[in-house]
Design a protein around this motif. Structure first.
Motif, PDB file in Angstrom:
ATOM      1  N   ILE A   1       0.841  -1.212   0.000  1.00  0.00           N
ATOM      2  CA  ILE A   1       0.000   0.000   0.000  1.00  0.00           C
ATOM      3  C   ILE A   1       0.872   1.258   0.000  1.00  0.00           C
ATOM      4  N   LEU A   2       1.850   1.285   0.930  1.00  0.00           N
ATOM      5  CA  LEU A   2       2.725   2.455   1.013  1.00  0.00           C
ATOM      6  C   LEU A   2       3.470   2.659  -0.298  1.00  0.00           C
ATOM      7  N   GLY A   3       3.995   1.547  -0.831  1.00  0.00           N
ATOM      8  CA  GLY A   3       4.748   1.619  -2.090  1.00  0.00           C
ATOM      9  C   GLY A   3       3.884   2.152  -3.213  1.00  0.00           C
TER      10      GLY A   3
ATOM     11  N   VAL B   1       3.169   2.222 -14.672  1.00  0.00           N
ATOM     12  CA  VAL B   1       2.249   1.130 -14.359  1.00  0.00           C
ATOM     13  C   VAL B   1       2.407   0.010 -15.377  1.00  0.00           C
ATOM     14  N   HIS B   2       2.582   0.394 -16.645  1.00  0.00           N
ATOM     15  CA  HIS B   2       2.606  -0.597 -17.719  1.00  0.00           C
ATOM     16  C   HIS B   2       3.763  -1.583 -17.574  1.00  0.00           C
ATOM     17  N   VAL B   3       4.940  -1.068 -17.388  1.00  0.00           N
ATOM     18  CA  VAL B   3       6.115  -1.953 -17.295  1.00  0.00           C
ATOM     19  C   VAL B   3       6.010  -2.888 -16.086  1.00  0.00           C
ATOM     20  N   PRO B   4       5.654  -2.369 -14.889  1.00  0.00           N
ATOM     21  CA  PRO B   4       5.505  -3.298 -13.758  1.00  0.00           C
ATOM     22  C   PRO B   4       4.418  -4.358 -13.972  1.00  0.00           C
ATOM     23  N   THR B   5       3.283  -3.999 -14.591  1.00  0.00           N
ATOM     24  CA  THR B   5       2.250  -5.026 -14.797  1.00  0.00           C
ATOM     25  C   THR B   5       2.767  -6.114 -15.737  1.00  0.00           C
ATOM     26  N   ALA B   6       3.477  -5.701 -16.795  1.00  0.00           N
ATOM     27  CA  ALA B   6       4.028  -6.694 -17.720  1.00  0.00           C
ATOM     28  C   ALA B   6       5.021  -7.597 -16.986  1.00  0.00           C
ATOM     29  N   TRP B   7       5.851  -6.981 -16.181  1.00  0.00           N
ATOM     30  CA  TRP B   7       6.845  -7.741 -15.414  1.00  0.00           C
ATOM     31  C   TRP B   7       6.149  -8.773 -14.526  1.00  0.00           C
ATOM     32  N   VAL B   8       5.099  -8.329 -13.799  1.00  0.00           N
ATOM     33  CA  VAL B   8       4.403  -9.243 -12.886  1.00  0.00           C
ATOM     34  C   VAL B   8       3.772 -10.402 -13.672  1.00  0.00           C
ATOM     35  N   ALA B   9       3.194 -10.085 -14.832  1.00  0.00           N
ATOM     36  CA  ALA B   9       2.545 -11.132 -15.620  1.00  0.00           C
ATOM     37  C   ALA B   9       3.567 -12.200 -16.025  1.00  0.00           C
ATOM     38  N   TYR B  10       4.713 -11.765 -16.540  1.00  0.00           N
ATOM     39  CA  TYR B  10       5.736 -12.737 -16.941  1.00  0.00           C
ATOM     40  C   TYR B  10       6.248 -13.511 -15.730  1.00  0.00           C
ATOM     41  N   LEU B  11       6.477 -12.800 -14.639  1.00  0.00           N
ATOM     42  CA  LEU B  11       6.934 -13.446 -13.407  1.00  0.00           C
ATOM     43  C   LEU B  11       5.925 -14.515 -12.989  1.00  0.00           C
ATOM     44  N   ALA B  12       4.635 -14.159 -13.059  1.00  0.00           N
ATOM     45  CA  ALA B  12       3.583 -15.075 -12.625  1.00  0.00           C
ATOM     46  C   ALA B  12       3.586 -16.338 -13.477  1.00  0.00           C
ATOM     47  N   PHE B  13       3.736 -16.173 -14.804  1.00  0.00           N
ATOM     48  CA  PHE B  13       3.678 -17.343 -15.677  1.00  0.00           C
ATOM     49  C   PHE B  13       4.907 -18.222 -15.488  1.00  0.00           C
ATOM     50  N   VAL B  14       6.059 -17.603 -15.265  1.00  0.00           N
ATOM     51  CA  VAL B  14       7.262 -18.397 -14.983  1.00  0.00           C
ATOM     52  C   VAL B  14       7.069 -19.160 -13.676  1.00  0.00           C
ATOM     53  N   PHE B  15       6.511 -18.468 -12.683  1.00  0.00           N
ATOM     54  CA  PHE B  15       6.281 -19.099 -11.378  1.00  0.00           C
ATOM     55  C   PHE B  15       5.307 -20.273 -11.528  1.00  0.00           C
ATOM     56  N   THR B  16       4.259 -20.083 -12.328  1.00  0.00           N
ATOM     57  CA  THR B  16       3.306 -21.172 -12.578  1.00  0.00           C
ATOM     58  C   THR B  16       4.019 -22.378 -13.177  1.00  0.00           C
ATOM     59  N   ALA B  17       4.890 -22.124 -14.149  1.00  0.00           N
ATOM     60  CA  ALA B  17       5.603 -23.218 -14.798  1.00  0.00           C
ATOM     61  C   ALA B  17       6.513 -23.933 -13.808  1.00  0.00           C
ATOM     62  N   VAL B  18       7.209 -23.143 -12.976  1.00  0.00           N
ATOM     63  CA  VAL B  18       8.129 -23.750 -12.002  1.00  0.00           C
ATOM     64  C   VAL B  18       7.348 -24.613 -11.010  1.00  0.00           C
ATOM     65  N   CYS B  19       6.237 -24.082 -10.515  1.00  0.00           N
ATOM     66  CA  CYS B  19       5.426 -24.845  -9.557  1.00  0.00           C
ATOM     67  C   CYS B  19       4.861 -26.108 -10.209  1.00  0.00           C
TER      68      CYS B  19
ATOM     69  N   PHE C   1      14.432   5.554 -11.725  1.00  0.00           N
ATOM     70  CA  PHE C   1      14.184   5.083 -10.365  1.00  0.00           C
ATOM     71  C   PHE C   1      12.704   4.716 -10.190  1.00  0.00           C
ATOM     72  N   SER C   2      11.820   5.580 -10.695  1.00  0.00           N
ATOM     73  CA  SER C   2      10.384   5.323 -10.537  1.00  0.00           C
ATOM     74  C   SER C   2       9.989   4.019 -11.202  1.00  0.00           C
ATOM     75  N   LEU C   3      10.574   3.785 -12.356  1.00  0.00           N
ATOM     76  CA  LEU C   3      10.265   2.555 -13.091  1.00  0.00           C
ATOM     77  C   LEU C   3      10.698   1.323 -12.295  1.00  0.00           C
ATOM     78  N   VAL C   4      11.941   1.358 -11.808  1.00  0.00           N
ATOM     79  CA  VAL C   4      12.462   0.228 -11.031  1.00  0.00           C
ATOM     80  C   VAL C   4      11.663   0.089  -9.737  1.00  0.00           C
ATOM     81  N   PHE C   5      11.358   1.220  -9.127  1.00  0.00           N
ATOM     82  CA  PHE C   5      10.575   1.208  -7.896  1.00  0.00           C
ATOM     83  C   PHE C   5       9.196   0.577  -8.151  1.00  0.00           C
ATOM     84  N   GLY C   6       8.594   0.950  -9.280  1.00  0.00           N
ATOM     85  CA  GLY C   6       7.296   0.387  -9.653  1.00  0.00           C
ATOM     86  C   GLY C   6       7.362  -1.128  -9.793  1.00  0.00           C
ATOM     87  N   VAL C   7       8.420  -1.602 -10.432  1.00  0.00           N
ATOM     88  CA  VAL C   7       8.593  -3.051 -10.596  1.00  0.00           C
ATOM     89  C   VAL C   7       8.670  -3.722  -9.225  1.00  0.00           C
ATOM     90  N   ALA C   8       9.435  -3.091  -8.306  1.00  0.00           N
ATOM     91  CA  ALA C   8       9.580  -3.667  -6.969  1.00  0.00           C
ATOM     92  C   ALA C   8       8.236  -3.694  -6.250  1.00  0.00           C
TER      93      ALA C   8
END
Lengths: 230, 250
Positions: free
Chosen positions: B25-27, B54-72, B201-208
C-alpha cells in the motif's frame, strides 16, 4: 515398453480410426462440405477476386483449422462413446501408441481435407500452381497436418474425453496453432505464387513446420498418457 | 493422500502477509506520487510517459507469474509427494498473471494510442502478449474442469508446461512473420532510450512495488484455494460419516 509394441498399437489405433471414418462417411458427408462452404463464405465476405487470389493461402489454412476442430472432436467423441477409451486403457496398451495412432489417423484426414480445400482454391479463387509449387504444396500439407494433429490429439484427449468439455478445445488449440498457421500460410503463398512469391522461398517455412511438428509430437508423446489417464 | 494435504487449512492471516500488504500500500502511494507529480514529462511523449510506471511493472508481474506457474507445475510433476500446495500456488499465480497481462494490454494500448496514434500495432511483442493472455485463460479453464484434486493438479501441470513450450514457438514465428512483412516500423520513440535518473528510479521502484503486490495476492489466493479444497474434502468426509452413521457399510 518396446518400440515395436508402440508402433503396433499405433498402427492398430490408426487403422481402427480410419476404418470408422471410412464406414461412417462423416468426413465425406459432413466435414468436407463444411470446409467447402467456409471457402464459399470467405468469397462472400471478401467480395473481390483480386483480394481472394492474394489471400487464398491464408483462407485455405483458416478453413483447415476450422475443419480440424470438427475432425478432432469427432476423433475423440468416438473414444468417449461407450467408454471406448477406458477399454483401451484397461487393455494395458502403451498410451504413446494410442497417441501416435490418433495422430496418424488425424494426419490422413487433414491431408484429405487440405487436398479438397486446395483444389477449391484453384477453382474458386483462381490461384495457379506450377510443378515446383505442387511439390511444395504437398509437403506443406503433410507437415502442417502433422503439427496440427500432434497438438490437437493432446488437447482433444483432454477436452473431449468427457462430456461438456468440447468448448475448451478451440480455446486451447487455436492459439497454440498460430505457428503452424503462419508457417503453412507462408509456404502455401510461395506454392500459389501469391504476390509474386517464388516456390523456392517457401522451403524455409516448410523446415519451420517440420520443427514445430517434431516438438509437438515429442511433447504429445510424453504428455498424452498422464493427461487422459483419469 | 489429498485428504492429508488439505485437512489442516493454513491460517488466512500472518504477520508476513500483513507486512507485505502494508509495504504494497505504502509503495503504491509513493509510486503514484512519483509517477504523477515528481517525475518530469518526457521530451517526446509528454505526460503519456507516466503510463509506463504502471505498464512496465504489470508486464513484469505477468511474466513473473507465468514463470512461477511453470516452475510450480514442474515441481508438482517431479516431486514424489505430488504436493497439492504447489498446484494451488501454480493456479493462484496464473490467475494473478492473467489479470496483470490484461492490465498490461489495456495500459499498453492506451499508451500506444497516445504515442503511436493507434491502439494496436502488429508488433511481435504485442502479438505474443495476446497469445500468452489467451493461453493462460485456457489454462485457468482447464483448472476448472472438475474431477479429483490430484486429477486437476496433474492435468493443469501438464497444460502449463505445454504453454511454456508454445509461447517461445509463437513468439519466434510471429517474429519471422513480421520481419518479412513489415517494411517500415511504426514510429518508435528514440531507439536508445536515455532516461532521467528519477524516471528510471520510478520505473524500477514500480517493478519492486508490483512484485510485492504479486507476492501478497498469490499468498492470499493460495490460502483461499487451499480452503476451497479443504471444504471440498470436508464435504466428502461428512458424506462418508453420514453413511457410516446410517450403518451402511462403505
Amino acid at each position: 515398453m518396446s518400440a515395436s509394441r508402440i508402433v503396433g498399437v499405433a498402427r492398430a489405433v490408426a487403422s481402427k480410426d480410419l476404418r470408422i471414418e471410412w464406414r461412417s462417411r462423416v468426413m465425406t458427408n459432413q466435414v468436407l462440405p463444411f470446409a467447402a462452404i467456409v471457402m464459399v463464405l470467405f468469397a462472400f465476405a471478401l467480395d473481390n477476386d483480386g483480394i481472394l487470389q492474394r489471400v487464398a493461402p491464408g483462407l485455405v489454412w483458416m478453413a483447415t483449422l476450422f475443419a480440424s476442430l470438427v475432425v478432432v472432436q469427432r476423433s475423440f467423441a468416438v473414444e468417449s462413446a461407450d467408454s471406448a477409451i477406458d477399454a483401451l486403457r484397461l487393455a494395458g496398451v502403451p498410451s504413446q501408441g494410442v497417441y501416435l495412432g490418433k495422430v496418424a489417423a488425424l494426419v490422413v484426414q487433414l491431408v484429405v481435407c487440405e487436398a479438397v480445400l486446395a483444389a477449391l482454391a484453384l477453382i474458386l479463387y483462381r490461384v495457379n500452381v506450377d510443378r515446383h509449387g505442387a511439390v511444395l504444396l504437398v509437403t506443406t500439407c503433410i507437415l502442417g497436418s502433422l503439427g496440427i494433429a500432434a497438438l490437437a490429439a493432446v488437447y482433444g484427449g483432454l477436452s473431449v474425453a468427457d462430456r461438456g468439455r468440447e468448448t475448451l478445445l478451440p480455446l486451447l488449440l487455436l492459439p497454440a496453432l498460430a505457428p503452424v498457421l503462419i508457417g503453412a500460410t507462408r509456404a502455401t503463398e510461395s506454392a500459389f505464387g501469391s504476390d509474386g512469391a517464388r516456390a523456392a522461398e517457401g522451403w524455409p517455412w516448410v523446415g519451420l513446420l517440420a520443427v514445430f511438428g517434431a516438438i509437438f509430437l515429442f511433447g504429445g508423446t510424453l504428455g498424452f498418457g498422464p493427461l487422459t489417464d483419469e | 493422500m489429498s485428504n492429508a494435504q488439505t485437512s489442516v487449512p493454513p491460517p488466512t492471516r500472518t504477520a508476513t502477509t500483513r507486512n507485505l500488504g502494508l509495504i504494497a500500500i505504502l509503495g503504491s502511494v509513493v509510486l503514484a506520487l512519483l509517477g504523477l507529480f515528481f517525475t518530469a514529462e518526457d521530451v517526446v511523449q509528454g505526460s503519456s510517459v507516466r503510463i509506463m510506471y504502471v505498464h512496465v511493472p504489470t508486464a513484469w508481474v505477468a511474466y513473473l507469474a507465468f514463470v512461477f506457474t511453470a516452475v510450480c507445475s514442474a515441481g508438482y510433476l517431479r516431486g514424489k509427494k505430488h504436493s497439492l500446495n504447489l498446484d494451488r500456488l501454480a493456479g493462484a499465480s496464473a490467475e494473478v498473471g492473467v489479470i496483470f497481462m490484461g492490465l498490461t494490454l489495456v495500459t499498453g494500448s492506451l499508451w500506444g494510442r497516445l504515442s503511436w496514434g493507434t491502439y494496436w500495432d502488429w508488433d511481435p511483442r504485442l502479438t505474443t502478449t495476446v497469445f500468452l493472455f489467451v493461453t493462460y485463460v485456457g489454462y485457468l479453464a482447464v483448472r476448472g474442469l472438475g474431477g479429483t484434486q490430484q486429477q486437476r493438479a496433474k492435468r493443469s501441470a501438464i497444460v502449463a508446461l505445454f504453454a511454456v513450450i508454445e509461447i517461445p514457438l509463437v513468439h519466434f514465428s510471429v517474429l519471422l512473420w513480421r520481419s518479412l512483412h513489415q517494411e517500415a516500423t511504426v514510429l518508435r520513440p528514440n531507439g536508445d532510450v536515455r532516461m532521467d535518473g528519477l524516471m528510471l528510479f520510478s520505473l524500477v521502484f514500480g517493478v519492486a512495488v508490483f512484485t510485492v503486490i504479486f507476492a501478497w495476492l498469490v499468498l492470499h489466493r493460495n490460502r483461499v484455494l487451499a480452503l476451497v479444497d479443504a471444504v471440498e474434502m470436508r464435504g466428502i468426509d461428512a458424506a462418508l460419516a453420514a453413511r457410516h452413521a446410517e450403518g451402511v457399510p462403505t
